[in-house]
Design a protein around this motif. Structure first.
Motif, PDB file in Angstrom:
ATOM      1  N   ARG A 158       1.578   8.781   3.164  1.00 19.86           N
ATOM      2  CA  ARG A 158       0.571   7.766   2.903  1.00 19.86           C
ATOM      3  C   ARG A 158       0.124   7.043   4.175  1.00 19.86           C
ATOM      4  O   ARG A 158      -1.039   6.645   4.293  1.00 19.86           O
ATOM      5  CB  ARG A 158       1.118   6.753   1.891  1.00 19.86           C
ATOM      6  CG  ARG A 158       0.091   5.713   1.457  1.00 19.86           C
ATOM      7  CD  ARG A 158       0.663   4.740   0.452  1.00 19.86           C
ATOM      8  NE  ARG A 158      -0.340   3.738   0.105  1.00 19.86           N
ATOM      9  CZ  ARG A 158      -1.208   3.851  -0.876  1.00 19.86           C
ATOM     10  NH1 ARG A 158      -1.205   4.932  -1.626  1.00 19.86           N
ATOM     11  NH2 ARG A 158      -2.086   2.894  -1.118  1.00 19.86           N
ATOM     12  N   GLN A 159       1.018   6.875   5.132  1.00 16.61           N
ATOM     13  CA  GLN A 159       0.648   6.198   6.374  1.00 16.61           C
ATOM     14  C   GLN A 159      -0.115   7.096   7.337  1.00 16.61           C
ATOM     15  O   GLN A 159      -0.576   6.628   8.384  1.00 16.61           O
ATOM     16  CB  GLN A 159       1.891   5.652   7.064  1.00 16.61           C
ATOM     17  CG  GLN A 159       2.486   4.429   6.370  1.00 16.61           C
ATOM     18  CD  GLN A 159       3.576   3.811   7.202  1.00 16.61           C
ATOM     19  OE1 GLN A 159       4.498   4.496   7.667  1.00 16.61           O
ATOM     20  NE2 GLN A 159       3.499   2.506   7.406  1.00 16.61           N
ATOM     21  N   ALA A 182       2.372   8.121  15.944  1.00 16.10           N
ATOM     22  CA  ALA A 182       2.186   6.688  15.727  1.00 16.10           C
ATOM     23  C   ALA A 182       2.362   5.897  17.015  1.00 16.10           C
ATOM     24  O   ALA A 182       3.387   6.002  17.701  1.00 16.10           O
ATOM     25  CB  ALA A 182       3.163   6.182  14.670  1.00 16.10           C
ATOM     26  N   THR A 218      -4.842  -0.957   5.754  1.00 18.89           N
ATOM     27  CA  THR A 218      -3.991   0.130   5.260  1.00 18.89           C
ATOM     28  C   THR A 218      -4.591   0.764   4.015  1.00 18.89           C
ATOM     29  O   THR A 218      -4.666   1.999   3.901  1.00 18.89           O
ATOM     30  CB  THR A 218      -2.581  -0.383   4.945  1.00 18.89           C
ATOM     31  OG1 THR A 218      -1.976  -0.867   6.144  1.00 18.89           O
ATOM     32  CG2 THR A 218      -1.714   0.708   4.362  1.00 18.89           C
ATOM     33  N   PHE A 239      -6.302   4.635   3.800  1.00 17.25           N
ATOM     34  CA  PHE A 239      -5.726   5.594   2.857  1.00 17.25           C
ATOM     35  C   PHE A 239      -6.778   6.104   1.883  1.00 17.25           C
ATOM     36  O   PHE A 239      -6.863   7.302   1.599  1.00 17.25           O
ATOM     37  CB  PHE A 239      -4.568   4.952   2.096  1.00 17.25           C
ATOM     38  CG  PHE A 239      -3.962   5.869   1.057  1.00 17.25           C
ATOM     39  CD1 PHE A 239      -3.140   6.904   1.447  1.00 17.25           C
ATOM     40  CD2 PHE A 239      -4.243   5.696  -0.293  1.00 17.25           C
ATOM     41  CE1 PHE A 239      -2.597   7.770   0.488  1.00 17.25           C
ATOM     42  CE2 PHE A 239      -3.714   6.544  -1.242  1.00 17.25           C
ATOM     43  CZ  PHE A 239      -2.872   7.583  -0.848  1.00 17.25           C
ATOM     44  N   GLY A 255      -2.559   1.468  11.977  1.00 14.04           N
ATOM     45  CA  GLY A 255      -2.744   2.911  11.876  1.00 14.04           C
ATOM     46  C   GLY A 255      -3.080   3.569  13.192  1.00 14.04           C
ATOM     47  O   GLY A 255      -3.395   4.766  13.224  1.00 14.04           O
ATOM     48  N   ASP A 279      -2.488  -3.437  10.039  1.00 17.77           N
ATOM     49  CA  ASP A 279      -2.297  -3.063   8.638  1.00 17.77           C
ATOM     50  C   ASP A 279      -2.734  -4.155   7.668  1.00 17.77           C
ATOM     51  O   ASP A 279      -3.325  -3.883   6.626  1.00 17.77           O
ATOM     52  CB  ASP A 279      -0.822  -2.729   8.376  1.00 17.77           C
ATOM     53  CG  ASP A 279      -0.403  -1.402   8.994  1.00 17.77           C
ATOM     54  OD1 ASP A 279      -1.291  -0.639   9.425  1.00 17.77           O
ATOM     55  OD2 ASP A 279       0.818  -1.130   9.036  1.00 17.77           O
ATOM     56  N   ASP A 290       3.927  11.768  -0.286  1.00 18.78           N
ATOM     57  CA  ASP A 290       5.135  11.531   0.527  1.00 18.78           C
ATOM     58  C   ASP A 290       6.239  12.515   0.127  1.00 18.78           C
ATOM     59  O   ASP A 290       6.304  12.968  -0.991  1.00 18.78           O
ATOM     60  CB  ASP A 290       5.631  10.103   0.323  1.00 18.78           C
ATOM     61  CG  ASP A 290       4.733   9.099   1.033  1.00 18.78           C
ATOM     62  OD1 ASP A 290       4.383   9.357   2.191  1.00 18.78           O
ATOM     63  OD2 ASP A 290       4.388   8.071   0.424  1.00 18.78           O
ATOM     64  N   GLN A 296       2.860  14.465   7.215  1.00 20.56           N
ATOM     65  CA  GLN A 296       2.306  13.135   7.054  1.00 20.56           C
ATOM     66  C   GLN A 296       2.320  12.725   5.594  1.00 20.56           C
ATOM     67  O   GLN A 296       2.235  13.549   4.682  1.00 20.56           O
ATOM     68  CB  GLN A 296       0.881  13.064   7.616  1.00 20.56           C
ATOM     69  CG  GLN A 296      -0.135  13.914   6.879  1.00 20.56           C
ATOM     70  CD  GLN A 296      -1.539  13.795   7.453  1.00 20.56           C
ATOM     71  OE1 GLN A 296      -2.427  14.489   7.006  1.00 20.56           O
ATOM     72  NE2 GLN A 296      -1.755  12.941   8.427  1.00 20.56           N
TER      73      GLN A 296
END
Length: 353
Positions: free
Chosen positions: A98-99, A126, A337, A341, A192, A311, A353, A96
């Motif tokens: 940032r999302q 997702a 979003t 985070f 998300g 988001d 990432d 995984q």
């Protein structure tokens, strides 16, 4: 205790009963079929539960969406078991970022101020990828996950509809047009939302065990959990403020076990519900440890669906006759979003990432 050569890990028909001599929380049991049929008394009860602790049992039998969740959860756990058998190096290809979608390895977040690592691994699958045509997915997934794509899509649609049905009732009780919630959680829009397939290892010691998922309030609006073993604990006092936190309880209290209940999901509100309602609704702080007593000898699987704002949704309170006035946060409000985070990063998660 099961032997790997004899049994699969996910074997709910073999699990020992939940112990009766440990402190457990008392939760209301709400019938989904009655909510969907417009039963006024049941709708009042779910509103009171969401104002009080922010946790309740949701009885799923008696309606199509509930049946899909009941039958689908165990099937998805087996999808997860096959995916978790992959070598770690292979699973890390789907790590995984940032999302927050993809694979989370055990030890990637911290459970206390001393930096003790967590012990659970999971796949955050997702929603938008599972309901999209194969060629329109945004990230790669293991073949083991993709083999269950139709199952995951059906589960996501049912769980999402159940979450929105509850939110619509809560909106109406607060004097807010239910469309205000619906328009912030449209299933086709990027968000998300995801199905989390979690695997927690057996208990390693009898005293205070390892933390599989640290203390937190969910970063989202409403959560639907299916589990078969104990392990979930809730803080005895519920959160009344939606704020960026360090994962620790902000009011005195104690941890109480949540007993799994056959035929029921465990539903809780997240910090977006607090934010939108300006504290009318409550979010329950919780954590996950290995199951209690003899149940702790078994690997713990759970299936969670998170309904989160789109988001681009701004994390601002709604307006309605049942929502108190109050100053909005200074400066520009965060998008969903950004909010999610920051909340996840505050728990010490490795989200590079």
């Amino acid at each position: 205790m099961p032997h790997k050569e004899e049994y699969d890990e996910f074997t709910p028909n073999l699990y020992p009963p939940f112990p009766e001599d440990i402190p457990t929380v008392e939760l209301q049991t709400i019938a989904l079929s009655k909510l969907l049929d417009g039963d006024a008394a049941e709708q009042d009860r779910v509103f009171e539960a969401c104002k009080g602790r922010g946790f309740f049992y949701l009885e799923l039998e008696g309606c199509e969406a509930g049946s899909t969740i009941l039958s689908g959860a165990g099937q998805i756990a087996r999808v997860g078991e096959r995916a978790f058998r992959l070598p770690l190096a292979e699973k890390m290809r789907y790590k995984q970022g940032r999302q927050l979608f993809g694979y989370k390895y055990a030890g990637s977040s911290v459970t206390d101020k001393a930096g003790t690592p967590d012990t659970a691994e999971f796949f955050n699958v997702a929603k938008n990828d599972m309901i999209a045509p194969d060629g329109q997915m945004h990230r790669p997934w293991p073949a083991e996950i993709l083999d269950g794509k139709d199952l995951l899509a059906a589960y996501a649609r049912s769980a999402h509809s159940v979450g929105l049905a509850v939110l619509g009732i809560l909106a109406d009780k607060m004097g807010v047009d239910p469309a205000e919630f619906a328009n912030r959680h449209r299933i086709e829009e990027p968000s998300g939302d995801h199905i989390r397939i979690t695997r927690g290892p057996p208990r390693a010691k009898k005293e205070m065990p390892e933390i599989q998922t640290p203390s937190h309030v969910d970063s989202g609006t409403i959560t639907i959990l299916m589990n078969w073993l104990g392990g979930l604990q809730v803080w005895s006092e519920s959160a009344r403020k939606a704020q960026l936190s360090n994962g620790q309880p902000d009011v005195p209290g104690k941890w109480l076990w949540v007993k799994p209940k056959r035929g029921c999901a465990i539903v809780n509100l997240g910090d977006a519900a607090l934010r939108f309602s300006n504290g009318v609704l409550c979010a329950g702080r919780h954590r996950v440890i290995p199951a209690p007593e003899v149940q702790g000898d078994w690997t713990r699987y759970s299936i969670v669906y998170f309904v989160r704002p789109e988001d681009s949704c701004l994390m601002k309170r709604l307006k309605g006759k049942g929502i108190p006035e109050g100053p909005d946060d200074e400066g520009e409000p965060l998008t969903a979003t950004e909010w999610i985070f920051r909340q996840s990063s505050a728990l010490g998660n490795d989200l590079a990432d």
